[in-house]
Design an enzyme around this catalytic site. Sequence first.
Site, mmCIF file in Angstrom:
data_model
loop_
_atom_site.group_PDB
_atom_site.id
_atom_site.type_symbol
_atom_site.label_atom_id
_atom_site.label_comp_id
_atom_site.label_asym_id
_atom_site.label_seq_id
_atom_site.Cartn_x
_atom_site.Cartn_y
_atom_site.Cartn_z
ATOM 1 N N GLY A 86 61.360 -13.515 85.722
ATOM 2 C CA GLY A 86 61.480 -12.060 85.619
ATOM 3 C C GLY A 86 60.510 -11.348 86.551
ATOM 4 C CD GLU A 106 55.249 -15.378 85.579
ATOM 5 O OE1 GLU A 106 56.058 -15.165 84.678
ATOM 6 O OE2 GLU A 106 54.569 -14.467 86.096
HETATM 7 C C1 5RP Z 1 55.047 -12.562 83.077
HETATM 8 C C2 5RP Z 1 55.947 -11.879 84.032
HETATM 9 C C3 5RP Z 1 57.296 -11.473 83.502
HETATM 10 O O1 5RP Z 1 58.279 -12.156 84.208
HETATM 11 C C4 5RP Z 1 57.437 -9.984 83.664
HETATM 12 O O2 5RP Z 1 56.392 -9.353 82.941
HETATM 13 C C5 5RP Z 1 58.788 -9.471 83.157
HETATM 14 O O3 5RP Z 1 58.870 -9.640 81.775
HETATM 15 P P1 5RP Z 1 60.137 -9.140 80.935
HETATM 16 O O4 5RP Z 1 61.311 -9.935 81.393
HETATM 17 O O5 5RP Z 1 59.755 -9.420 79.495
HETATM 18 O O6 5RP Z 1 60.292 -7.668 81.187
HETATM 19 O O7 5RP Z 1 55.659 -11.646 85.181
HETATM 20 O O8 5RP Z 1 53.786 -12.769 83.646
#
Ligand code: 5RP
Length: 228
Positions: A86, A106
């Site tokens: 994400g 990530e």
């Molecule tokens: C975690 C991230 C997530 O991918 C990002 O915060 C998006 O999260 P969501 O899909 O819950 O909106 O970078 O570190």
Amino acid sequence: MKQGGSDAAKQAAGESAAETVEDGMVVGLGTGSTAAHAIRAIGRAVDAGLDVVGVPTSFQSRQLARDCGIPLADLDDVSVDLAIDGADEVADGNLIKGGGAAHAREKVVDASADRFLVVADPTKEAERLSVPVPVEVLPMARSTVATAVADLDGDPTLRCAERKDGPVVTDNGNLVLDCDFGPIDDPAALASDLAALPGVVEHGLFVDVADEIHVGTTDGVTVRALSK
Ligand code: 5RP
């Protein structure tokens, strides 16, 4: 961080990206609520006979993948064919990530993948990156990095935990400064400035890393190539 998207839109995006997973692939498993839909969909496919191995990007994605029955491996032992993750904001093919404080792992997994698919709902798309940039720092470097971020015209805030007194501690034992730079004119230049600061473990600017974005809505999914 932007939390406005509907769960149905996130689910559509996650499941669309999961459909691209093929037999025999090593898949990077992102973190957050949208990536979680992809992990669940991959888990259902594994139940139905798909042969894949997952590389998690956080405690959370590892736990979910285990619960879903996805076999896991370390980056020491495999190389990643496809990562699905994400984002907190997407503009011009670049991303800000780290809403879940998982951006260090990530970035390692997503950047190592042959292909990296972003999964998002429409609230994540923007003309220019402008949400605060999460910066993971060694705990002893919190003040020096905060001063250096202010010198770069950023406004750093130590991320605090919601159900614990004190700061968020990352999966790597570090702290997070959410650094507000306002609209970012040159993400690549800011990314290299942040990366050069002593004590910065990783920042949440992902510049020219993603290959494709799956944007979910309640009416369907738009898939777009991202320029690299
Ligand atoms: C975690 C991230 C997530 O991918 C990002 O915060 C998006 O999260 P969501 O899909 O819950 O909106 O970078 O570190």
